[in-house]
Design a protein around this motif. Structure first.
Motif, PDB file in Angstrom:
ATOM      1  N   ALA A 226     -22.218 -22.119   9.604  1.00 35.93           N
ATOM      2  CA  ALA A 226     -23.206 -22.194   8.521  1.00 35.93           C
ATOM      3  C   ALA A 226     -22.800 -23.175   7.432  1.00 35.93           C
ATOM      4  O   ALA A 226     -23.256 -23.072   6.299  1.00 35.93           O
ATOM      5  N   LEU A 227     -21.954 -24.141   7.759  1.00 36.73           N
ATOM      6  CA  LEU A 227     -21.643 -25.224   6.839  1.00 36.73           C
ATOM      7  C   LEU A 227     -22.181 -26.525   7.411  1.00 36.73           C
ATOM      8  O   LEU A 227     -21.946 -26.812   8.599  1.00 36.73           O
ATOM      9  N   PRO A 228     -22.898 -27.328   6.631  1.00 34.03           N
ATOM     10  CA  PRO A 228     -23.231 -27.098   5.220  1.00 34.03           C
ATOM     11  C   PRO A 228     -24.182 -25.915   5.056  1.00 34.03           C
ATOM     12  O   PRO A 228     -25.008 -25.639   5.936  1.00 34.03           O
ATOM     13  N   LEU A 229     -24.058 -25.243   3.910  1.00 33.88           N
ATOM     14  CA  LEU A 229     -24.869 -24.067   3.621  1.00 33.88           C
ATOM     15  C   LEU A 229     -26.235 -24.511   3.124  1.00 33.88           C
ATOM     16  O   LEU A 229     -26.343 -25.144   2.073  1.00 33.88           O
ATOM     17  N   THR A 230     -27.281 -24.193   3.870  1.00 35.06           N
ATOM     18  CA  THR A 230     -28.629 -24.624   3.507  1.00 35.06           C
ATOM     19  C   THR A 230     -29.627 -23.472   3.470  1.00 35.06           C
ATOM     20  O   THR A 230     -30.830 -23.688   3.357  1.00 35.06           O
ATOM     21  N   ASP A 231     -29.123 -22.240   3.583  1.00 31.64           N
ATOM     22  CA  ASP A 231     -29.995 -21.063   3.623  1.00 31.64           C
ATOM     23  C   ASP A 231     -29.170 -19.887   3.109  1.00 31.64           C
ATOM     24  O   ASP A 231     -27.999 -20.040   2.752  1.00 31.64           O
ATOM     25  N   TYR A 232     -29.764 -18.693   3.089  1.00 28.75           N
ATOM     26  CA  TYR A 232     -29.019 -17.506   2.705  1.00 28.75           C
ATOM     27  C   TYR A 232     -27.827 -17.308   3.637  1.00 28.75           C
ATOM     28  O   TYR A 232     -27.768 -17.885   4.741  1.00 28.75           O
ATOM     29  N   LEU A 233     -26.862 -16.498   3.205  1.00 30.94           N
ATOM     30  CA  LEU A 233     -25.669 -16.290   4.007  1.00 30.94           C
ATOM     31  C   LEU A 233     -26.029 -15.700   5.371  1.00 30.94           C
ATOM     32  O   LEU A 233     -26.948 -14.888   5.484  1.00 30.94           O
ATOM     33  N   PRO A 234     -25.292 -16.089   6.403  1.00 29.30           N
ATOM     34  CA  PRO A 234     -25.532 -15.504   7.730  1.00 29.30           C
ATOM     35  C   PRO A 234     -24.921 -14.116   7.834  1.00 29.30           C
ATOM     36  O   PRO A 234     -24.062 -13.719   7.045  1.00 29.30           O
TER      37      PRO A 234
ATOM     38  N   ASP B  97     -26.746 -31.982  -8.702  1.00 28.69           N
ATOM     39  CA  ASP B  97     -27.538 -33.101  -9.212  1.00 28.69           C
ATOM     40  C   ASP B  97     -29.047 -32.934  -9.005  1.00 28.69           C
ATOM     41  O   ASP B  97     -29.741 -33.862  -8.614  1.00 28.69           O
ATOM     42  N   GLY B  98     -29.544 -31.718  -9.281  1.00 25.82           N
ATOM     43  CA  GLY B  98     -30.985 -31.517  -9.229  1.00 25.82           C
ATOM     44  C   GLY B  98     -31.518 -31.081  -7.883  1.00 25.82           C
ATOM     45  O   GLY B  98     -32.680 -30.683  -7.776  1.00 25.82           O
ATOM     46  N   ASP B  99     -30.702 -31.133  -6.831  1.00 22.33           N
ATOM     47  CA  ASP B  99     -31.117 -30.657  -5.514  1.00 22.33           C
ATOM     48  C   ASP B  99     -30.926 -29.144  -5.487  1.00 22.33           C
ATOM     49  O   ASP B  99     -29.809 -28.648  -5.626  1.00 22.33           O
ATOM     50  N   PHE B 100     -32.002 -28.396  -5.285  1.00 19.42           N
ATOM     51  CA  PHE B 100     -31.922 -26.944  -5.401  1.00 19.42           C
ATOM     52  C   PHE B 100     -30.928 -26.355  -4.404  1.00 19.42           C
ATOM     53  O   PHE B 100     -30.049 -25.566  -4.773  1.00 19.42           O
ATOM     54  N   THR B 101     -31.075 -26.700  -3.145  1.00 28.06           N
ATOM     55  CA  THR B 101     -30.213 -26.118  -2.116  1.00 28.06           C
ATOM     56  C   THR B 101     -28.749 -26.440  -2.359  1.00 28.06           C
ATOM     57  O   THR B 101     -27.888 -25.556  -2.306  1.00 28.06           O
ATOM     58  N   ARG B 102     -28.463 -27.688  -2.634  1.00 25.34           N
ATOM     59  CA  ARG B 102     -27.074 -28.073  -2.858  1.00 25.34           C
ATOM     60  C   ARG B 102     -26.513 -27.387  -4.102  1.00 25.34           C
ATOM     61  O   ARG B 102     -25.351 -26.954  -4.115  1.00 25.34           O
ATOM     62  N   THR B 103     -27.317 -27.245  -5.132  1.00 30.30           N
ATOM     63  CA  THR B 103     -26.843 -26.628  -6.384  1.00 30.30           C
ATOM     64  C   THR B 103     -26.452 -25.171  -6.175  1.00 30.30           C
ATOM     65  O   THR B 103     -25.357 -24.751  -6.557  1.00 30.30           O
ATOM     66  N   VAL B 104     -27.340 -24.369  -5.581  1.00 29.79           N
ATOM     67  CA  VAL B 104     -27.012 -22.949  -5.416  1.00 29.79           C
ATOM     68  C   VAL B 104     -25.917 -22.759  -4.375  1.00 29.79           C
ATOM     69  O   VAL B 104     -25.065 -21.863  -4.510  1.00 29.79           O
ATOM     70  N   ALA B 105     -25.909 -23.603  -3.337  1.00 23.20           N
ATOM     71  CA  ALA B 105     -24.888 -23.463  -2.300  1.00 23.20           C
ATOM     72  C   ALA B 105     -23.499 -23.770  -2.846  1.00 23.20           C
ATOM     73  O   ALA B 105     -22.546 -23.016  -2.613  1.00 23.20           O
ATOM     74  N   LEU B 106     -23.351 -24.868  -3.578  1.00 19.59           N
ATOM     75  CA  LEU B 106     -22.054 -25.203  -4.142  1.00 19.59           C
ATOM     76  C   LEU B 106     -21.607 -24.163  -5.157  1.00 19.59           C
ATOM     77  O   LEU B 106     -20.426 -23.797  -5.207  1.00 19.59           O
ATOM     78  N   THR B 107     -22.534 -23.684  -5.956  1.00 19.23           N
ATOM     79  CA  THR B 107     -22.169 -22.716  -6.988  1.00 19.23           C
ATOM     80  C   THR B 107     -21.656 -21.425  -6.361  1.00 19.23           C
ATOM     81  O   THR B 107     -20.628 -20.883  -6.788  1.00 19.23           O
ATOM     82  N   VAL B 108     -22.335 -20.920  -5.350  1.00 19.84           N
ATOM     83  CA  VAL B 108     -21.884 -19.689  -4.704  1.00 19.84           C
ATOM     84  C   VAL B 108     -20.600 -19.922  -3.923  1.00 19.84           C
ATOM     85  O   VAL B 108     -19.689 -19.078  -3.945  1.00 19.84           O
ATOM     86  N   ARG B 109     -20.486 -21.036  -3.270  1.00 17.48           N
ATOM     87  CA  ARG B 109     -19.243 -21.343  -2.548  1.00 17.48           C
ATOM     88  C   ARG B 109     -18.058 -21.479  -3.502  1.00 17.48           C
ATOM     89  O   ARG B 109     -16.904 -21.340  -3.083  1.00 17.48           O
ATOM     90  N   GLY B 110     -18.327 -21.687  -4.779  1.00 16.59           N
ATOM     91  CA  GLY B 110     -17.265 -21.793  -5.766  1.00 16.59           C
ATOM     92  C   GLY B 110     -16.562 -20.494  -6.061  1.00 16.59           C
ATOM     93  O   GLY B 110     -15.497 -20.473  -6.688  1.00 16.59           O
ATOM     94  N   GLY B 111     -17.134 -19.355  -5.624  1.00 19.12           N
ATOM     95  CA  GLY B 111     -16.474 -18.071  -5.769  1.00 19.12           C
ATOM     96  C   GLY B 111     -16.643 -17.453  -7.144  1.00 19.12           C
ATOM     97  O   GLY B 111     -17.589 -17.743  -7.866  1.00 19.12           O
ATOM     98  N   LEU B 112     -15.726 -16.548  -7.506  1.00 15.94           N
ATOM     99  CA  LEU B 112     -15.755 -15.738  -8.727  1.00 15.94           C
ATOM    100  C   LEU B 112     -16.988 -14.827  -8.715  1.00 15.94           C
ATOM    101  O   LEU B 112     -17.257 -14.176  -7.715  1.00 15.94           O
ATOM    102  N   ASP B 113     -17.767 -14.782  -9.805  1.00 14.93           N
ATOM    103  CA  ASP B 113     -18.915 -13.877  -9.868  1.00 14.93           C
ATOM    104  C   ASP B 113     -20.105 -14.557  -9.193  1.00 14.93           C
ATOM    105  O   ASP B 113     -21.022 -15.080  -9.842  1.00 14.93           O
ATOM    106  N   THR B 114     -20.088 -14.534  -7.871  1.00 13.63           N
ATOM    107  CA  THR B 114     -20.983 -15.383  -7.090  1.00 13.63           C
ATOM    108  C   THR B 114     -22.457 -15.111  -7.309  1.00 13.63           C
ATOM    109  O   THR B 114     -23.270 -16.047  -7.352  1.00 13.63           O
ATOM    110  N   ASP B 115     -22.836 -13.839  -7.429  1.00 14.83           N
ATOM    111  CA  ASP B 115     -24.272 -13.568  -7.581  1.00 14.83           C
ATOM    112  C   ASP B 115     -24.770 -13.953  -8.966  1.00 14.83           C
ATOM    113  O   ASP B 115     -25.878 -14.466  -9.122  1.00 14.83           O
ATOM    114  N   SER B 116     -23.943 -13.752  -9.986  1.00 15.28           N
ATOM    115  CA  SER B 116     -24.344 -14.136 -11.344  1.00 15.28           C
ATOM    116  C   SER B 116     -24.417 -15.652 -11.481  1.00 15.28           C
ATOM    117  O   SER B 116     -25.375 -16.199 -12.057  1.00 15.28           O
ATOM    118  N   ASN B 117     -23.409 -16.355 -10.961  1.00 15.31           N
ATOM    119  CA  ASN B 117     -23.421 -17.808 -11.038  1.00 15.31           C
ATOM    120  C   ASN B 117     -24.544 -18.407 -10.204  1.00 15.31           C
ATOM    121  O   ASN B 117     -25.217 -19.356 -10.622  1.00 15.31           O
TER     122      ASN B 117
END
Length: 371
Positions: free
Chosen positions: A63-71, A295-315
């Motif tokens: 599932a990398l690159p991440l382009t949808d909800y988690l598998p 950079d304004g791409d919705f999928t890339r923004t949420v995917a990178l943010t969640v992959r960044g860890g910590l408080d994943t659902d809040s971020n």
């Protein structure tokens, strides 16, 4: 979709709230917040689900690159990874039928109810009263639970935030800030002021600054010419010497050098070590990195943010809110919004099963009210 601007390069002047694009952006904010929250929820335990473990999970599921909800978890080979949160069956791709309940969404709904009930002149005491009326105690956590307990024991703000509350600078106030950004499109200073009045019920210091920053960031996204412009504008509403401001500026400076996303997060993890995975400051670093590299791409923004860890659902929720406002609901890819089925589950009394579109329409009515 290019963000609507009031003037070239400006992100600090009100957007026309009755403009059709504003309605689409507000719906985008709600959809983005809910989708980002759902994406991050299965791995929301930053001390266990580290950045490395999240990516190992995704690689095993191809599932990398991440382009949808988690598998879903793969059948074999996950013995050395933590278990997903129990709610994962409602939050992974192929199983989502409307949003699952989460406090990151409950507080956005509660904020909407606050403004509908008391208007923009609400007091911090009225925020507390509404918690006691609408929000179950066991659906609050960390600083909010401490403040709720203090309220029930008869304390008044700001003592509700400071008495027997070791979580005052954690992320709870930041996740309550979206409604103040959504109802003040292009007016980040007013959004920050309202978010502060809400936040001091339960937080202090960087906890309050996080709420102000997030509200301003979302308000600025309505009129900013770029993600970077929105981030820069949001920094102007908090003290420049605060640790939060210094950390966000650090992420911006590393992005300017061209440092890759992974190396940026490694650097910031070292510089914020010891604060814990729910503290506002390291989470703001993960969020800022996701926004800038997305950079304004919705999928890339949420995917990178969640992959960044910590408080994943809040971020993920805040990143989705910002990205959704920037591009509008129409431009959010269908794999994120269709499974939500325009439906929200909520612990806020009177709101369970409400339509996402209805929440956005009610938010738009508030945004069109005179100051």
């Amino acid at each position: 979709m290019t963000p609507v601007r009031t003037e070239p390069g400006r992100a600090d002047r009100p957007a026309p709230a009755d403009h059709p694009a504003t309605a689409d952006r507000l719906l985008g904010g709600w959809l983005g917040r809910i989708a980002g929250n759902m994406l991050g929820k299965p791995v929301e335990q930053g001390d266990l689900w580290t950045r490395d473990r999240i990516d190992r999970y995704l690689r095993r599921a191809a599932a990398l690159p991440l382009t949808d909800y988690l598998p879903e978890p793969v059948a074999e080979g996950d013995e050395d990874l933590p278990e997903l949160r129990p709610e994962w069956r409602e939050c992974v791709r192929g199983r989502i039928h409307g949003s699952c309940r989460d406090d990151d969404i409950d507080y956005a709904i509660l904020g909407l109810d606050l403004l509908e009930t008391h208007g923009f002149g609400f007091t911090t005491e009225q925020v507390g009263d509404l918690w006691l009326l609408r929000l179950p105690y066991l659906q609050t956590f960390t600083a909010e639970r401490a403040a709720y307990r203090n309220l029930a024991n008869g304390l008044k703000p700001p003592l509700t935030a400071t008495y027997d509350n070791p979580y005052q600078e954690w992320i709870g106030a930041l996740i309550r800030a979206d409604i103040h950004g959504w109802t003040n499109p292009g007016n980040p200073r007013r959004a920050a002021s309202l978010a502060r009045r809400d936040a001091v019920l339960s937080h202090s210091g960087n906890g309050v600054y996080g709420a102000m920053w997030a509200a301003a960031l979302i308000a600025a996204a309505f009129t900013a010419p770029s993600v970077r412009a929105a981030v820069d504008t949001a920094l102007t509403v908090i003290p420049a010497s605060s640790r939060l401001a210094r950390t966000v500026r650090r992420v911006v400076s590393l992005h300017e050098t061209g440092l890759p996303w992974e190396d940026t997060l490694t650097t910031l993890a070292e510089e914020t070590a010891g604060l814990g995975w729910i503290h506002t400051v390291p989470n703001a670093a993960v969020l800022t990195a996701g926004l800038l590299h997305g950079d304004g791409d919705f999928t890339r923004t949420v995917a990178l943010t969640v992959r960044g860890g910590l408080d994943t659902d809040s971020n993920g929720a805040t990143a989705g809110s910002v990205a959704g406002v920037l591009i509008g609901a129409e431009a959010i890819p269908r794999q994120w919004k269709d499974p939500l089925e325009d439906t929200v589950r909520s612990a806020v009394f009177g709101f369970d099963g409400v339509r996402i579109s209805e929440l956005a329409e009610r938010t738009l009515r508030l945004a069109t009210l005179p100051g």
